[in-house]
Write an enzyme that holds these catalytic residues in place. Structure first.
Site, PDB file in Angstrom:
ATOM      1  N   HIS A   1       0.839  -1.198   0.000  1.00 52.10           N
ATOM      2  CA  HIS A   1       0.000   0.000   0.000  1.00 52.10           C
ATOM      3  C   HIS A   1       0.873   1.247   0.000  1.00 52.10           C
ATOM      4  O   HIS A   1       2.103   1.154  -0.134  1.00 52.10           O
ATOM      5  CB  HIS A   1      -1.008  -0.018   1.159  1.00 52.10           C
TER       6      HIS A   1
ATOM      7  N   HIS B   1       4.097   1.322   2.339  1.00 52.51           N
ATOM      8  CA  HIS B   1       5.234   0.544   1.820  1.00 52.51           C
ATOM      9  C   HIS B   1       5.829   1.254   0.594  1.00 52.51           C
ATOM     10  O   HIS B   1       7.033   1.292   0.417  1.00 52.51           O
ATOM     11  CB  HIS B   1       4.800  -0.847   1.346  1.00 52.51           C
TER      12      HIS B   1
ATOM     13  N   CYS C   1       1.009  -8.106  22.016  1.00 49.98           N
ATOM     14  CA  CYS C   1       0.189  -7.718  20.860  1.00 49.98           C
ATOM     15  C   CYS C   1       0.719  -8.461  19.645  1.00 49.98           C
ATOM     16  O   CYS C   1       1.888  -8.306  19.278  1.00 49.98           O
ATOM     17  CB  CYS C   1       0.226  -6.208  20.617  1.00 49.98           C
TER      18      CYS C   1
ATOM     19  N   CYS D   1       1.913  -6.052  16.818  1.00 45.16           N
ATOM     20  CA  CYS D   1       3.263  -5.491  17.008  1.00 45.16           C
ATOM     21  C   CYS D   1       4.318  -6.587  17.092  1.00 45.16           C
ATOM     22  O   CYS D   1       5.497  -6.312  16.987  1.00 45.16           O
ATOM     23  CB  CYS D   1       3.374  -4.693  18.300  1.00 45.16           C
TER      24      CYS D   1
ATOM     25  N   CYS E   1      -4.082  -1.966  22.146  1.00 41.97           N
ATOM     26  CA  CYS E   1      -2.808  -1.533  21.564  1.00 41.97           C
ATOM     27  C   CYS E   1      -3.043  -0.233  20.806  1.00 41.97           C
ATOM     28  O   CYS E   1      -3.969  -0.133  19.996  1.00 41.97           O
ATOM     29  CB  CYS E   1      -2.283  -2.610  20.614  1.00 41.97           C
TER      30      CYS E   1
ATOM     31  N   HIS F   1      -2.712  -0.891  16.935  1.00 37.70           N
ATOM     32  CA  HIS F   1      -3.566  -1.880  16.266  1.00 37.70           C
ATOM     33  C   HIS F   1      -5.003  -1.884  16.750  1.00 37.70           C
ATOM     34  O   HIS F   1      -5.841  -2.604  16.213  1.00 37.70           O
ATOM     35  CB  HIS F   1      -2.940  -3.274  16.361  1.00 37.70           C
TER      36      HIS F   1
ATOM     37  N   LYS G   1      -4.043   6.565  10.085  1.00 35.40           N
ATOM     38  CA  LYS G   1      -2.934   5.923   9.386  1.00 35.40           C
ATOM     39  C   LYS G   1      -3.486   4.884   8.404  1.00 35.40           C
ATOM     40  O   LYS G   1      -4.396   4.149   8.731  1.00 35.40           O
ATOM     41  CB  LYS G   1      -2.040   5.235  10.425  1.00 35.40           C
TER      42      LYS G   1
ATOM     43  N   LYS H   1      -3.143  -2.062   6.788  1.00 34.75           N
ATOM     44  CA  LYS H   1      -3.976  -3.234   6.532  1.00 34.75           C
ATOM     45  C   LYS H   1      -4.991  -3.405   7.658  1.00 34.75           C
ATOM     46  O   LYS H   1      -6.169  -3.638   7.429  1.00 34.75           O
ATOM     47  CB  LYS H   1      -3.066  -4.452   6.440  1.00 34.75           C
TER      48      LYS H   1
HETATM   49  N1  MSP Z   1       8.215  -6.081   9.149  1.00 34.63           N
HETATM   50  C1  MSP Z   1       8.322  -4.831   9.820  1.00 34.63           C
HETATM   51  C2  MSP Z   1       9.620  -4.139   9.472  1.00 34.63           C
HETATM   52  C3  MSP Z   1      10.840  -4.946   9.760  1.00 34.63           C
HETATM   53  S1  MSP Z   1      12.281  -4.116   9.249  1.00 34.63           S
HETATM   54  C4  MSP Z   1      13.545  -5.021   9.846  1.00 34.63           C
HETATM   55  C5  MSP Z   1       7.157  -3.932   9.406  1.00 34.63           C
HETATM   56  N2  MSP Z   1       6.550  -4.223   8.280  1.00 34.63           N
HETATM   57  S2  MSP Z   1       5.263  -3.457   7.688  1.00 34.63           S
HETATM   58  O1  MSP Z   1       4.975  -4.135   6.458  1.00 34.63           O
HETATM   59  O2  MSP Z   1       4.230  -3.435   8.660  1.00 34.63           O
HETATM   60  O3  MSP Z   1       5.636  -1.966   7.486  1.00 34.63           O
HETATM   61  C6  MSP Z   1       6.720  -1.590   6.751  1.00 34.63           C
HETATM   62  C7  MSP Z   1       6.871  -0.102   6.597  1.00 34.63           C
HETATM   63  O4  MSP Z   1       5.713   0.518   6.060  1.00 34.63           O
HETATM   64  C8  MSP Z   1       7.174   0.614   7.910  1.00 34.63           C
HETATM   65  O5  MSP Z   1       8.269   1.496   7.698  1.00 34.63           O
HETATM   66  C9  MSP Z   1       5.948   1.421   8.166  1.00 34.63           C
HETATM   67  O6  MSP Z   1       6.232   2.609   8.835  1.00 34.63           O
HETATM   68  C10 MSP Z   1       5.494   1.707   6.755  1.00 34.63           C
HETATM   69  N3  MSP Z   1       4.105   2.101   6.765  1.00 34.63           N
HETATM   70  C11 MSP Z   1       3.013   1.313   7.011  1.00 34.63           C
HETATM   71  N4  MSP Z   1       1.916   2.130   7.004  1.00 34.63           N
HETATM   72  C12 MSP Z   1       2.295   3.411   6.789  1.00 34.63           C
HETATM   73  C13 MSP Z   1       1.616   4.604   6.485  1.00 34.63           C
HETATM   74  N5  MSP Z   1       0.321   4.721   6.534  1.00 34.63           N
HETATM   75  N6  MSP Z   1       2.359   5.671   6.105  1.00 34.63           N
HETATM   76  C14 MSP Z   1       3.713   5.596   5.908  1.00 34.63           C
HETATM   77  N7  MSP Z   1       4.361   4.479   6.157  1.00 34.63           N
HETATM   78  C15 MSP Z   1       3.741   3.465   6.909  1.00 34.63           C
HETATM   79  O7  MSP Z   1       6.864  -3.000  10.127  1.00 34.63           O
END
Ligand code: MSP
Length: 519
Positions: free
Chosen positions: A19, A22, A127, A130, A144, A147, A299, A302
């Site tokens: 999304h 990412h 959690c 997390c 949490c 979440h 935010k 998912k």
């Molecule tokens: N698996 C862990 C990261 C491990 S790194 C050794 C993780 N994964 S994640 O898929 O949940 O998120 C990955 C990245 O996407 C994080 O940097 C997170 O901040 C970013 N984002 C997820 N939602 C976001 C927004 N709405 N806005 C900007 N970035 C955010 O966390």
């Protein structure tokens, strides 16, 4: 030897489709790698997927399949998405890769042998979102904070990494290297986490009993346990460049740049430096932290079910336009709002009107008044010198902004050059001057100045909008303009040769009409 540059994205959990969040982190990393390549540096960009832990097991159970099948499906989805969108990574790492398992086990053994891992009983609130035990500060009304779900009470015998032993070293190191964590605001947050009042605690549980979770990397010193997912995941940054003794590790680790979102500051700002210190490895060069993309002030994620998919944005607007919006709109480090009307307004103002107009006017007039060939410039007048100086100033501003992680300012600066060139064109009015015997001889100089400004613009844009930049080069009669040439030479004024055959082409970014759907 040329300088080196290593940039990483977080590795993504394999429980959600890619999304906007990412995509932002990945696009920033891709932009940085491209920019440093443009400077002639040896670059490595690492991205991938984080595949172990309860979360993935939960999804597999819900779907009646194996965690391995879920992980493979999503890993392929992330990889395919980045490939389709032109992300130029060097390795896509999966935490289930065999080399990663070996590195994680060797690090666990090393920390265990150093006496920094202890076995004991623990009780707390966990959690699954997390993937960690929560503290009071992580919760609001028993849920949490991130979440919005209730944590589970868990009591287990586990292995604990004594990370607290490294806290005072870490706080001193952060104070001594104030730009290690940037922007500044996040450095202060990490310092606050390290203070006693934060309640963080110095013990990090790094194991999960297999009887509850067997989806993970087995502890080398106790086969009844697997490794905690964060301890495993962070190590990907080392595996990716061949830790402990590959030559790539030596080249890239000292110049590593992590890009992360603010929700994962604690593992990256506290756990990770302590882990590195425990194994005697240096810290990454910078930890770069960005804010959240919000939709309706929440935010995007998912778990909240409000996804903005990069593929859908690609189909609707073209990925380059979406990429431009992400990099231009968000002040790195702060939160931003996403909405389609905002996206459309940006595309129309900056890409369709400003850049698109300059490209089409310059190339149309080169077609009409110079037989489609880049004209030879005469001696520059004052107005031409202003454009030349603007191009030089913008080149150095872009460098400063990119190196200080301000993509939004770099793009603003590039738009300034395009804007100045559009104004120059209005001033010189080649469409009128060509018919005026007193001014007709100015026209080649005017058109050369615009073509050259476009070339410099395309060089500077190449890290941000690689396809658009490539298209501008091609319309200017330049083939692979970036091959074998680097910044700052690439933007030196006058680099465009006269006589190259130009091509008009369709609008680069057609104006988007606002419909009821996009409001
Ligand atoms: N698996 C862990 C990261 C491990 S790194 C050794 C993780 N994964 S994640 O898929 O949940 O998120 C990955 C990245 O996407 C994080 O940097 C997170 O901040 C970013 N984002 C997820 N939602 C976001 C927004 N709405 N806005 C900007 N970035 C955010 O966390």
């Amino acid at each position: 030897m040329s300088e080196a540059f290593y940039v990483t994205t977080p590795i993504y959990y394999v429980n959600a489709e890619p999304h906007i969040g990412h995509t932002y982190t990945t696009v920033v990393a891709d932009m940085l790698a491209r920019y440093h390549r443009l400077k002639g540096e040896t670059c490595f960009m690492l991205t991938g997927t984080d595949e172990h832990g309860d979360k993935i097991l939960e999804v597999a159970q819900e779907r009646g399949t194996t965690p391995d099948a879920v992980a493979t499906e999503y890993a392929q989805l992330f990889k395919k998405t980045w490939d389709q969108l032109g992300i130029d990574y060097d390795r896509f790492i999966r935490t289930t890769d065999p080399d990663h398992r070996l590195v994680v086990q060797s690090i666990l053994q090393k920390v265990y042998d150093a006496g920094e891992i202890e076995f004991k009983e623990y009780e707390g609130l966990y959690c699954v979102g997390c993937e960690r035990f929560l503290t009071d500060r992580d919760m609001v009304d028993g849920l949490c904070r991130d979440h919005e779900r209730a944590p589970e009470s868990r009591s287990e015998s586990n292995y604990f990494f004594n990370m607290g032993a490294h806290f005072s070293w870490l706080a001193e190191t952060i104070e001594a290297h104030p730009d290690f964590i940037r922007p500044e605001h996040y450095r202060n947050e990490v310092l606050a986490m390290l203070s006693e009042e934060s309640g963080l605690g110095g013990e990090l549980c790094i194991s999960r009993p297999k009887e509850r979770l067997d989806w993970g990397i087995e502890l080398p010193f106790d086969n009844r346990y697997v490794c905690y997912v964060w301890f495993d995941a962070l190590i990907n940054y080392l595996t990716g460049v061949g830790y402990p003794d590959g030559s790539e590790f030596e080249t890239f680790w000292p110049v590593s740049e992590h890009i992360i979102g603010k929700d994962i500051l604690k593992p990256h700002g506290v756990f990770w430096p302590c882990m590195l210190h425990a194994i005697g490895a240096p810290l990454p060069r910078h930890l770069n932290v960005h804010g959240f993309w919000n939709l309706d002030n929440r935010k995007v994620s998912k778990s909240l079910g409000n996804l903005v998919s990069p593929q859908v944005m690609d189909e609707r607007y073209g990925f380059e336009a979406f990429r431009y919006f992400l990099l231009r709109e968000m002040v790195f480090g702060q939160d931003s709002s996403f909405s389609e009307p905002l996206l459309i307004a940006r595309i129309n103002a900056d890409l369709a009107n400003n850049l698109g107009n300059l490209v089409s006017r310059t190339l149309n007039m080169t077609g009409r008044f110079a037989d489609g060939l880049v004209p030879r410039a005469g001696a520059p007048g004052e107005a031409e010198l202003v454009i030349e100086e603007t191009a030089a100033r913008v080149t150095s501003e872009v460098d400063e902004h990119v190196l200080s992680l301000r993509p939004q300012r770099a793009l603003e600066s590039i738009m300034g050059l395009i804007d100045a060139t559009n104004r120059y064109l209005e001033l010189r009015e080649p469409w009128k001057a060509a018919k005026d015997p007193e001014r007709a001889d100015q026209v080649p100089t005017t058109l050369y100045t615009c073509c050259e400004s476009l070339r410099v613009t395309a060089v500077l844009l190449s890290a941000f909008l690689p396809q658009t930049s490539h298209e501008i080069f091609s319309r200017l009669g330049l083939g692979n303009a970036l091959e074998g040439a680097f910044l700052p030479e690439l933007t030196r004024w006058g680099g465009l040769e006269a006589g190259l055959p130009t091509r008009k082409g369709p609008p680069l970014f057609p104006r988007i009409e606002v419909t009821e759907d996009s409001k």
